[in-house]
Design a protein around this motif. Structure first.
Motif, PDB file in Angstrom:
ATOM      1  N   TRP A   1      36.469 -43.700 -34.749  1.00  0.00           N
ATOM      2  CA  TRP A   1      35.774 -42.993 -35.818  1.00  0.00           C
ATOM      3  C   TRP A   1      36.791 -42.322 -36.728  1.00  0.00           C
ATOM      4  O   TRP A   1      37.810 -41.821 -36.263  1.00  0.00           O
TER       5      TRP A   1
ATOM      6  N   GLY B   1      29.497 -28.871 -39.669  1.00  0.00           N
ATOM      7  CA  GLY B   1      29.275 -30.287 -39.412  1.00  0.00           C
ATOM      8  C   GLY B   1      30.304 -31.171 -40.061  1.00  0.00           C
ATOM      9  O   GLY B   1      31.133 -30.722 -40.862  1.00  0.00           O
TER      10      GLY B   1
ATOM     11  N   HIS C   1      23.370 -28.210 -30.948  1.00  0.00           N
ATOM     12  CA  HIS C   1      24.047 -29.410 -31.436  1.00  0.00           C
ATOM     13  C   HIS C   1      23.052 -30.291 -32.186  1.00  0.00           C
ATOM     14  O   HIS C   1      21.939 -30.513 -31.731  1.00  0.00           O
ATOM     15  N   TRP C   2      23.503 -30.788 -33.334  1.00  0.00           N
ATOM     16  CA  TRP C   2      22.673 -31.631 -34.201  1.00  0.00           C
ATOM     17  C   TRP C   2      23.460 -32.900 -34.488  1.00  0.00           C
ATOM     18  O   TRP C   2      24.598 -32.839 -34.956  1.00  0.00           O
ATOM     19  N   THR C   3      22.871 -34.047 -34.189  1.00  0.00           N
ATOM     20  CA  THR C   3      23.550 -35.313 -34.471  1.00  0.00           C
ATOM     21  C   THR C   3      22.604 -36.279 -35.176  1.00  0.00           C
ATOM     22  O   THR C   3      21.402 -36.290 -34.908  1.00  0.00           O
TER      23      THR C   3
ATOM     24  N   ASP D   1      27.514 -28.270 -35.136  1.00  0.00           N
ATOM     25  CA  ASP D   1      27.199 -27.140 -34.273  1.00  0.00           C
ATOM     26  C   ASP D   1      26.364 -26.182 -35.105  1.00  0.00           C
ATOM     27  O   ASP D   1      26.763 -25.795 -36.210  1.00  0.00           O
TER      28      ASP D   1
ATOM     29  N   VAL E   1      27.740 -34.954 -37.036  1.00  0.00           N
ATOM     30  CA  VAL E   1      27.821 -34.143 -35.827  1.00  0.00           C
ATOM     31  C   VAL E   1      27.972 -32.695 -36.275  1.00  0.00           C
ATOM     32  O   VAL E   1      28.847 -32.391 -37.106  1.00  0.00           O
TER      33      VAL E   1
ATOM     34  N   LYS F   1      36.940 -39.365 -39.921  1.00  0.00           N
ATOM     35  CA  LYS F   1      36.178 -38.320 -40.595  1.00  0.00           C
ATOM     36  C   LYS F   1      36.055 -38.656 -42.068  1.00  0.00           C
ATOM     37  O   LYS F   1      37.049 -38.946 -42.729  1.00  0.00           O
TER      38      LYS F   1
ATOM     39  N   TRP G   1      30.682 -35.587 -41.305  1.00  0.00           N
ATOM     40  CA  TRP G   1      30.258 -36.983 -41.352  1.00  0.00           C
ATOM     41  C   TRP G   1      31.441 -37.843 -40.933  1.00  0.00           C
ATOM     42  O   TRP G   1      32.578 -37.595 -41.356  1.00  0.00           O
ATOM     43  N   GLU G   2      31.164 -38.843 -40.104  1.00  0.00           N
ATOM     44  CA  GLU G   2      32.184 -39.764 -39.627  1.00  0.00           C
ATOM     45  C   GLU G   2      31.686 -41.196 -39.790  1.00  0.00           C
ATOM     46  O   GLU G   2      30.476 -41.437 -39.823  1.00  0.00           O
TER      47      GLU G   2
ATOM     48  N   ARG H   1      27.883 -41.359 -38.379  1.00  0.00           N
ATOM     49  CA  ARG H   1      27.254 -40.255 -37.668  1.00  0.00           C
ATOM     50  C   ARG H   1      27.574 -38.921 -38.333  1.00  0.00           C
ATOM     51  O   ARG H   1      28.584 -38.770 -39.014  1.00  0.00           O
TER      52      ARG H   1
ATOM     53  N   LEU I   1      22.768 -40.533 -36.097  1.00  0.00           N
ATOM     54  CA  LEU I   1      23.541 -41.730 -35.778  1.00  0.00           C
ATOM     55  C   LEU I   1      22.855 -42.963 -36.316  1.00  0.00           C
ATOM     56  O   LEU I   1      21.649 -43.138 -36.141  1.00  0.00           O
TER      57      LEU I   1
END
Length: 172
Positions: free
Chosen positions: A157, A145, A120-122, A137, A135, A159, A147-148, A133, A124
């Motif tokens: 949030w 991924g 997982h890559w985030t 996989d 988010v 998208k 962007w939100e 953010r 923020l």
């Protein structure tokens, strides 16, 4: 002796630093090695693109900058849908945290906190103008991924768009 000298100079936990060819490299940054390479990138499901369902192809290159930074460069589409953005990813050892600077072709520059573990890559940011953010996989040869954004301090949030990265080849 060498370990205590590094600690005395505020260079972090020596157990977290590895030696590669005589150069010192933070092992937390080594966790990002799987990102290094060239990727085809697809921007999709963007609320701001017409018609609905528009996909914009692109490319992303992730390269090391020395032993302590990664540089991510993305380009998308052409004509009315052309866009460029970049990230510089580093690590603050004293704060035990990844730090990311973002910029794009609109002249925008933002700072993000980052986590990267267990696939997982985030990213923020919680700034006065908005929260944002990324988010994702992460798999060996694909990253899914999105962007939100949040305009109410992170309570809800929306998208902005999806990003899919498919590996072209890894750089060593």
């Amino acid at each position: 002796m060498h370990d205590s000298l590094l600690r005395d100079r505020g260079l972090g936990n020596v157990a977290e630093i590895g030696s590669i060819g005589g150069l010192m490299r933070n092992t937390e940054l080594e966790k990002l090695d799987g990102l290094v390479g060239e990727w085809t990138t697809t921007l999709s499901d963007a609320w701001f693109l017409e018609p609905a369902g528009t996909e914009v192809p692109g490319t992303t290159t992730v390269e090391r900058l020395g032993e302590s930074l990664l540089v991510v460069r993305s380009q998308f589409g052409g004509g009315t849908h052309h866009s460029e953005m970049g990230l510089v990813i580093g690590r603050s050892d004293p704060n035990d945290a990844y730090v990311v600077l973002y910029q794009d072709d609109r002249g925008v520059c933002r700072q993000f906190a980052m986590t990267f573990d267990d696939g997982h890559w985030t990213l923020l940011r919680e700034d006065p103008d908005m929260h944002q953010r990324f988010v994702a996989d992460v798999e060996k040869d694909r990253i899914f991924g999105r962007w939100e954004a949040s305009e109410d301090g992170g309570k809800t949030w929306r998208k902005d768009f999806g990003l899919t990265f498919d590996r072209v080849f890894a750089q060593g």
